[in-house]
Scaffold this motif. Structure first.
Motif, PDB file in Angstrom:
ATOM      1  N   LYS A   9       0.844  -1.191   0.000  1.00 27.11           N
ATOM      2  CA  LYS A   9       0.000   0.000   0.000  1.00 27.11           C
ATOM      3  C   LYS A   9       0.880   1.241   0.000  1.00 27.11           C
ATOM      4  CE  LYS A   9      -3.081  -2.559   3.126  1.00 27.11           C
ATOM      5  NZ  LYS A   9      -2.058  -3.549   3.567  1.00 27.11           N
ATOM      6  N   LEU A  10       0.714   2.071  -1.025  1.00 27.39           N
ATOM      7  CA  LEU A  10       1.463   3.318  -1.118  1.00 27.39           C
ATOM      8  C   LEU A  10       0.546   4.494  -0.800  1.00 27.39           C
ATOM      9  CD1 LEU A  10       3.557   2.713  -4.367  1.00 27.39           C
ATOM     10  CD2 LEU A  10       4.386   2.704  -2.009  1.00 27.39           C
ATOM     11  N   PRO A  11       1.076   5.504  -0.127  1.00 28.31           N
ATOM     12  CA  PRO A  11       0.249   6.674   0.177  1.00 28.31           C
ATOM     13  C   PRO A  11      -0.103   7.453  -1.089  1.00 28.31           C
ATOM     14  CG  PRO A  11       2.523   7.076   0.781  1.00 28.31           C
ATOM     15  CD  PRO A  11       2.439   5.634   0.393  1.00 28.31           C
ATOM     16  N   GLU A  12      -1.138   8.244  -1.017  1.00 34.20           N
ATOM     17  CA  GLU A  12      -1.547   9.057  -2.161  1.00 34.20           C
ATOM     18  C   GLU A  12      -0.409   9.965  -2.595  1.00 34.20           C
ATOM     19  OE1 GLU A  12      -5.129  12.169  -3.411  1.00 34.20           O
ATOM     20  OE2 GLU A  12      -5.145  11.150  -1.456  1.00 34.20           O
ATOM     21  N   GLY A  13      -0.175  10.004  -3.898  1.00 34.94           N
ATOM     22  CA  GLY A  13       0.889  10.839  -4.453  1.00 34.94           C
ATOM     23  C   GLY A  13       2.191  10.112  -4.688  1.00 34.94           C
ATOM     24  N   LEU A  14       2.301   8.867  -4.226  1.00 35.34           N
ATOM     25  CA  LEU A  14       3.513   8.070  -4.446  1.00 35.34           C
ATOM     26  C   LEU A  14       3.144   6.818  -5.218  1.00 35.34           C
ATOM     27  CD1 LEU A  14       6.551   7.675  -3.927  1.00 35.34           C
ATOM     28  CD2 LEU A  14       5.944   6.485  -1.808  1.00 35.34           C
ATOM     29  N   ASP A  15       3.729   6.671  -6.404  1.00 38.59           N
ATOM     30  CA  ASP A  15       3.476   5.513  -7.248  1.00 38.59           C
ATOM     31  C   ASP A  15       4.701   4.612  -7.275  1.00 38.59           C
ATOM     32  OD1 ASP A  15       0.901   6.405  -8.038  1.00 38.59           O
ATOM     33  OD2 ASP A  15       1.827   7.738  -9.527  1.00 38.59           O
ATOM     34  N   LEU A  16       4.457   3.343  -7.578  1.00 36.87           N
ATOM     35  CA  LEU A  16       5.554   2.406  -7.744  1.00 36.87           C
ATOM     36  C   LEU A  16       6.340   2.793  -8.991  1.00 36.87           C
ATOM     37  CD1 LEU A  16       6.339  -0.109  -6.061  1.00 36.87           C
ATOM     38  CD2 LEU A  16       5.199  -1.505  -7.803  1.00 36.87           C
ATOM     39  N   GLY A  17       7.674   2.908  -8.849  1.00 34.27           N
ATOM     40  CA  GLY A  17       8.515   3.259  -9.985  1.00 34.27           C
ATOM     41  C   GLY A  17       8.883   2.024 -10.798  1.00 34.27           C
ATOM     42  N   LEU A  18       9.990   2.095 -11.520  1.00 32.16           N
ATOM     43  CA  LEU A  18      10.488   0.951 -12.284  1.00 32.16           C
ATOM     44  C   LEU A  18      11.225   0.039 -11.311  1.00 32.16           C
ATOM     45  CD1 LEU A  18      10.776  -0.400 -15.048  1.00 32.16           C
ATOM     46  CD2 LEU A  18      12.912   0.875 -15.353  1.00 32.16           C
ATOM     47  N   GLN A  55      18.188 -30.528  -8.365  1.00 34.02           N
ATOM     48  CA  GLN A  55      17.113 -31.337  -8.941  1.00 34.02           C
ATOM     49  C   GLN A  55      15.783 -30.592  -8.844  1.00 34.02           C
ATOM     50  OE1 GLN A  55      17.775 -34.357 -10.528  1.00 34.02           O
ATOM     51  NE2 GLN A  55      19.844 -33.539 -10.178  1.00 34.02           N
ATOM     52  N   LEU A  56      15.029 -30.616  -9.920  1.00 31.57           N
ATOM     53  CA  LEU A  56      13.754 -29.917  -9.988  1.00 31.57           C
ATOM     54  C   LEU A  56      12.735 -30.574  -9.064  1.00 31.57           C
ATOM     55  CD1 LEU A  56      12.061 -27.705 -11.409  1.00 31.57           C
ATOM     56  CD2 LEU A  56      11.431 -29.449 -13.095  1.00 31.57           C
ATOM     57  N   CYS A  57      12.085 -29.756  -8.228  1.00 32.23           N
ATOM     58  CA  CYS A  57      11.055 -30.239  -7.298  1.00 32.23           C
ATOM     59  C   CYS A  57       9.679 -29.682  -7.616  1.00 32.23           C
ATOM     60  CB  CYS A  57      11.432 -29.863  -5.867  1.00 32.23           C
ATOM     61  SG  CYS A  57      13.000 -30.567  -5.302  1.00 32.23           S
ATOM     62  N   GLY A  58       9.622 -28.517  -8.272  1.00 33.90           N
ATOM     63  CA  GLY A  58       8.337 -27.926  -8.607  1.00 33.90           C
ATOM     64  C   GLY A  58       8.515 -26.680  -9.444  1.00 33.90           C
ATOM     65  N   ARG A  59       7.444 -26.303 -10.139  1.00 29.84           N
ATOM     66  CA  ARG A  59       7.462 -25.099 -10.967  1.00 29.84           C
ATOM     67  C   ARG A  59       6.089 -24.453 -10.944  1.00 29.84           C
ATOM     68  NH1 ARG A  59      11.345 -26.934 -15.951  1.00 29.84           N
ATOM     69  NH2 ARG A  59      13.123 -25.637 -15.333  1.00 29.84           N
ATOM     70  N   ALA A  60       6.098 -23.119 -11.092  1.00 29.41           N
ATOM     71  CA  ALA A  60       4.843 -22.381 -11.161  1.00 29.41           C
ATOM     72  C   ALA A  60       5.066 -21.091 -11.930  1.00 29.41           C
ATOM     73  CB  ALA A  60       4.308 -22.086  -9.758  1.00 29.41           C
ATOM     74  N   ARG A  61       3.954 -20.458 -12.278  1.00 29.17           N
ATOM     75  CA  ARG A  61       3.995 -19.197 -13.009  1.00 29.17           C
ATOM     76  C   ARG A  61       3.277 -18.131 -12.178  1.00 29.17           C
ATOM     77  NH1 ARG A  61       1.067 -16.278 -16.907  1.00 29.17           N
ATOM     78  NH2 ARG A  61       2.353 -15.348 -18.540  1.00 29.17           N
ATOM     79  N   PRO A  62       3.932 -17.642 -11.134  1.00 31.23           N
ATOM     80  CA  PRO A  62       3.284 -16.641 -10.285  1.00 31.23           C
ATOM     81  C   PRO A  62       3.355 -15.232 -10.847  1.00 31.23           C
ATOM     82  CG  PRO A  62       5.434 -17.145  -9.422  1.00 31.23           C
ATOM     83  CD  PRO A  62       5.230 -18.050 -10.604  1.00 31.23           C
ATOM     84  N   ALA A  63       4.096 -15.048 -11.937  1.00 29.81           N
ATOM     85  CA  ALA A  63       4.255 -13.719 -12.533  1.00 29.81           C
ATOM     86  C   ALA A  63       3.624 -13.708 -13.917  1.00 29.81           C
ATOM     87  CB  ALA A  63       5.737 -13.357 -12.626  1.00 29.81           C
ATOM     88  N   TRP A  64       3.021 -12.579 -14.284  1.00 29.71           N
ATOM     89  CA  TRP A  64       2.475 -12.430 -15.624  1.00 29.71           C
ATOM     90  C   TRP A  64       3.573 -12.195 -16.639  1.00 29.71           C
ATOM     91  CZ3 TRP A  64      -1.717  -8.585 -13.589  1.00 29.71           C
ATOM     92  CH2 TRP A  64      -2.804  -9.321 -13.104  1.00 29.71           C
ATOM     93  N   ASN A  65       4.589 -11.432 -16.229  1.00 24.80           N
ATOM     94  CA  ASN A  65       5.689 -11.079 -17.116  1.00 24.80           C
ATOM     95  C   ASN A  65       6.982 -11.597 -16.494  1.00 24.80           C
ATOM     96  OD1 ASN A  65       4.100  -9.402 -19.077  1.00 24.80           O
ATOM     97  ND2 ASN A  65       3.664  -8.278 -17.199  1.00 24.80           N
ATOM     98  N   VAL A  66       8.112 -11.030 -16.876  1.00 27.12           N
ATOM     99  CA  VAL A  66       9.395 -11.546 -16.398  1.00 27.12           C
ATOM    100  C   VAL A  66       9.563 -11.261 -14.904  1.00 27.12           C
ATOM    101  CG1 VAL A  66      11.889 -11.377 -16.605  1.00 27.12           C
ATOM    102  CG2 VAL A  66      10.471 -11.348 -18.658  1.00 27.12           C
ATOM    103  N   PRO A  67       9.748 -12.290 -14.070  1.00 23.12           N
ATOM    104  CA  PRO A  67       9.989 -12.075 -12.641  1.00 23.12           C
ATOM    105  C   PRO A  67      11.452 -11.693 -12.400  1.00 23.12           C
ATOM    106  CG  PRO A  67       9.876 -14.423 -13.112  1.00 23.12           C
ATOM    107  CD  PRO A  67       9.630 -13.712 -14.414  1.00 23.12           C
ATOM    108  N   HIS A  68      11.718 -10.384 -12.391  1.00 20.70           N
ATOM    109  CA  HIS A  68      13.096  -9.900 -12.308  1.00 20.70           C
ATOM    110  C   HIS A  68      13.681 -10.119 -10.917  1.00 20.70           C
ATOM    111  CE1 HIS A  68      16.450  -6.950 -12.321  1.00 20.70           C
ATOM    112  NE2 HIS A  68      16.466  -7.198 -13.612  1.00 20.70           N
ATOM    113  N   PRO A  87       4.230  -4.418 -16.438  1.00 17.61           N
ATOM    114  CA  PRO A  87       4.273  -3.203 -15.622  1.00 17.61           C
ATOM    115  C   PRO A  87       4.865  -3.509 -14.248  1.00 17.61           C
ATOM    116  CG  PRO A  87       2.083  -4.129 -15.547  1.00 17.61           C
ATOM    117  CD  PRO A  87       2.867  -4.974 -16.508  1.00 17.61           C
ATOM    118  N   SER A  88       5.317  -2.458 -13.570  1.00 12.66           N
ATOM    119  CA  SER A  88       5.887  -2.641 -12.248  1.00 12.66           C
ATOM    120  C   SER A  88       4.831  -3.196 -11.301  1.00 12.66           C
ATOM    121  CB  SER A  88       6.409  -1.307 -11.712  1.00 12.66           C
ATOM    122  OG  SER A  88       7.561  -0.903 -12.420  1.00 12.66           O
ATOM    123  N   SER A  89       5.163  -4.298 -10.633  1.00 15.31           N
ATOM    124  CA  SER A  89       4.220  -4.891  -9.695  1.00 15.31           C
ATOM    125  C   SER A  89       4.975  -5.750  -8.689  1.00 15.31           C
ATOM    126  CB  SER A  89       3.163  -5.733 -10.422  1.00 15.31           C
ATOM    127  OG  SER A  89       3.764  -6.817 -11.096  1.00 15.31           O
TER     128      SER A  89
END
Length: 288
Positions: free
Chosen positions: A24-33, A247-260, A277-279
């Protein structure tokens, strides 16, 4: 409740609820890159972003605790929290300022303790030329992936004294094409996400090559939970759960785009950060 509110993913036998656009960001502050993130001992989340305030600090409930000074860093690319600190005096933050060619050692409040590397002075091979990631150990060492201008990993003492460097451009053992993330795991090995070679390389603390783990597509970040399970984000986009033998134990896609960016919390939570978008996404364990 929408379908998105009920979305879940699975890693091995562990099921998680997906909370997208968390925080939660206060009013007037947006998530940047946003770039990447790290979790402190008290569960606070530190988010590095490339424009606007360099670091946003969130309480465990998602409310904003603090904003770091704008002039601290030019281009934050990596962030890591040394739980307990390099000197045992409490948590410390390593902030990688990619385009200023520095690693900044800071307090949790954003006070600069020391800088490694000369600001705005890139160097070939010797630190740094657009570094990407840093990891600090509790026994007082810092490992840095020098990933965009150089193709190396550097090892430092807690006071910033250079100990050693290894790596060169290429795709052979011990060579890199964009070392994008570095992590020292519970077995005391240095893991490097060798992004453009689509592998994780494994080294001793002295830089001796041990192994390569494949099966990833341009791995971006590495994290480890309290059970010594490792998580690798890549550009599929997905997150892979692997054991300490790779060794691989599991996989998922929790991100819509590239999980940086990727981080494990203190209560079994996981966090994923996306740039476009930034999220910020929180994964919370669920039973049943």
């Amino acid at each position: 409740m929408t379908d998105l509110d009920q979305q879940q993913v699975l890693f091995g036998r562990n099921r998680y609820r997906v909370d997208r656009f968390w925080g939660k960001l206060p009013e007037g502050l947006d998530l940047g890159l946003v770039s990447t993130l790290a979790v402190a001992s008290d569960g606070a989340l530190f988010v590095a972003q490339r424009n606007g305030p360099p670091v946003l600090v969130f309480e465990p409930d998602g409310t904003l605790r603090q904003v770091w000074p704008d002039d601290l860093a030019v281009d934050p690319h990596g962030i890591n929290i040394v739980r307990g600190g390099l000197d045992g005096a409490g948590d410390q933050v390593l902030l990688v300022d990619r385009d200023a060619h520095q690693v900044l050692v800071c307090t949790l409040e954003g006070r600069l303790i020391r800088a490694i590397g000369e600001r705005h002075r890139p160097n070939f091979q010797a630190p740094f030329n657009h570094p990407t990631s840093a990891f600090g150990t509790n026994d007082g060492e810092i490992y840095v992936a020098d990933g965009y201008g150089n193709s190396t990993v550097h090892r430092f003492g807690a006071d910033g004294t250079h100990i050693s460097t290894w790596g060169s451009p290429g795709n052979g053992p011990g060579e890199f094409t964009t070392p994008h993330s570095v992590w020292v795991d519970a077995r005391n090995r240095v893991l490097v996400a060798d992004r453009e070679n689509s592998r994780i390389q494994v080294f001793s603390r002295d830089g001796e090559y041990r192994d390569s783990w494949t099966g990833f597509y341009k791995p971006m970040d590495i994290a480890e939970d309290d059970d010594d399970m490792l998580y690798i984000s890549d550009q599929i986009p997905r997150v892979s759960q692997i054991d300490s033998d790779g060794q691989l134990c599991g996989r998922a896609r929790p991100a819509w785009n590239v999980p940086h960016g990727l981080a494990c919390g203190v209560d079994g939570e996981m966090f994923v950060i996306e740039m476009n978008p930034s999220s910020l996404t929180r994964l919370t364990p669920v039973s049943g």
